[in-house]
Design a protein around this motif. Sequence first.
Motif, PDB file in Angstrom:
ATOM      1  N   ALA A  11      26.430  49.968  48.360  1.00  0.00           N
ATOM      2  CA  ALA A  11      26.747  48.754  47.601  1.00  0.00           C
ATOM      3  C   ALA A  11      28.237  48.460  47.724  1.00  0.00           C
ATOM      4  N   ALA A  12      28.566  47.260  48.213  1.00  0.00           N
ATOM      5  CA  ALA A  12      29.967  46.825  48.271  1.00  0.00           C
ATOM      6  C   ALA A  12      30.407  46.523  46.845  1.00  0.00           C
ATOM      7  N   ILE A  13      31.450  47.241  46.376  1.00  0.00           N
ATOM      8  CA  ILE A  13      31.838  47.150  44.967  1.00  0.00           C
ATOM      9  C   ILE A  13      33.255  46.637  44.739  1.00  0.00           C
ATOM     10  N   GLY A  14      34.032  46.457  45.813  1.00  0.00           N
ATOM     11  CA  GLY A  14      35.401  45.981  45.643  1.00  0.00           C
ATOM     12  C   GLY A  14      36.372  47.124  45.400  1.00  0.00           C
ATOM     13  N   LEU A  15      37.624  46.932  45.832  1.00  0.00           N
ATOM     14  CA  LEU A  15      38.631  47.983  45.694  1.00  0.00           C
ATOM     15  C   LEU A  15      38.971  48.301  44.240  1.00  0.00           C
ATOM     16  N   ALA A  16      38.926  47.291  43.369  1.00  0.00           N
ATOM     17  CA  ALA A  16      39.301  47.515  41.966  1.00  0.00           C
ATOM     18  C   ALA A  16      38.441  48.591  41.309  1.00  0.00           C
ATOM     19  N   MET A  27      47.469  49.382  47.273  1.00  0.00           N
ATOM     20  CA  MET A  27      48.776  49.835  47.775  1.00  0.00           C
ATOM     21  C   MET A  27      48.736  50.086  49.280  1.00  0.00           C
ATOM     22  N   VAL A  28      47.570  50.496  49.795  1.00  0.00           N
ATOM     23  CA  VAL A  28      47.424  50.778  51.225  1.00  0.00           C
ATOM     24  C   VAL A  28      47.149  49.485  51.992  1.00  0.00           C
ATOM     25  N   GLY A  29      46.565  48.513  51.303  1.00  0.00           N
ATOM     26  CA  GLY A  29      46.220  47.235  51.913  1.00  0.00           C
ATOM     27  C   GLY A  29      44.984  46.674  51.245  1.00  0.00           C
ATOM     28  N   PRO A  30      44.668  45.416  51.536  1.00  0.00           N
ATOM     29  CA  PRO A  30      43.470  44.790  50.972  1.00  0.00           C
ATOM     30  C   PRO A  30      42.208  45.261  51.694  1.00  0.00           C
ATOM     31  N   GLY A  31      41.084  45.023  51.089  1.00  0.00           N
ATOM     32  CA  GLY A  31      39.801  45.400  51.682  1.00  0.00           C
ATOM     33  C   GLY A  31      38.747  45.446  50.612  1.00  0.00           C
ATOM     34  N   THR A  32      37.839  46.403  50.721  1.00  0.00           N
ATOM     35  CA  THR A  32      36.797  46.573  49.713  1.00  0.00           C
ATOM     36  C   THR A  32      36.364  48.037  49.738  1.00  0.00           C
ATOM     37  N   ALA A  33      35.351  48.359  48.976  1.00  0.00           N
ATOM     38  CA  ALA A  33      34.844  49.730  48.957  1.00  0.00           C
ATOM     39  C   ALA A  33      33.328  49.693  48.905  1.00  0.00           C
ATOM     40  N   ILE A  34      32.729  50.787  49.368  1.00  0.00           N
ATOM     41  CA  ILE A  34      31.269  50.909  49.373  1.00  0.00           C
ATOM     42  C   ILE A  34      30.884  52.149  48.573  1.00  0.00           C
TER      43      ILE A  34
END
Length: 148
Positions: A11-16, A27-34
Amino acid sequence: MTTVLAPIAGAAIGLAAVPDPVFSQAMVGPGTAIDPLREPVEAVAPIDGTIVKLHPHAYVVVGDDGRGVLVHLGIDTVQLKGEGFRLLAAEGDRVGAGQPVVAWDPAAVEAGGRSPVCPVVALDAVAGSVGEVAEGRVSAGDPLFEWS
């Protein structure tokens, strides 16, 4: 424009939502998280390019345009010293998007008291350069975000 693919299913949940301020505050850069499925998987290359950094728990693929994408398999997984991870490629290898890079088991990471959530980050990207971020269920190889 670079299309960054999901390195794993989940599930893609967003970096936040990442339980680590270095990632959650971009801090490392934009993107997302799974948030991965809890089953043994092979994490794949998110873009075509060269593996410039490869640790059992994380890797960076840099495309021909010089853009690097970091895939971090779980949070605080560096502490595992490679246990539970199996390299399927080597630093310096040229890989195609979707090619397996590291085999691992998110359930085992979680059972050890760590978050298996995987940040996928556009390194050195400026804020606002990442768009069309996937939300909800993704499969490995699905478009995850666009880097303009």
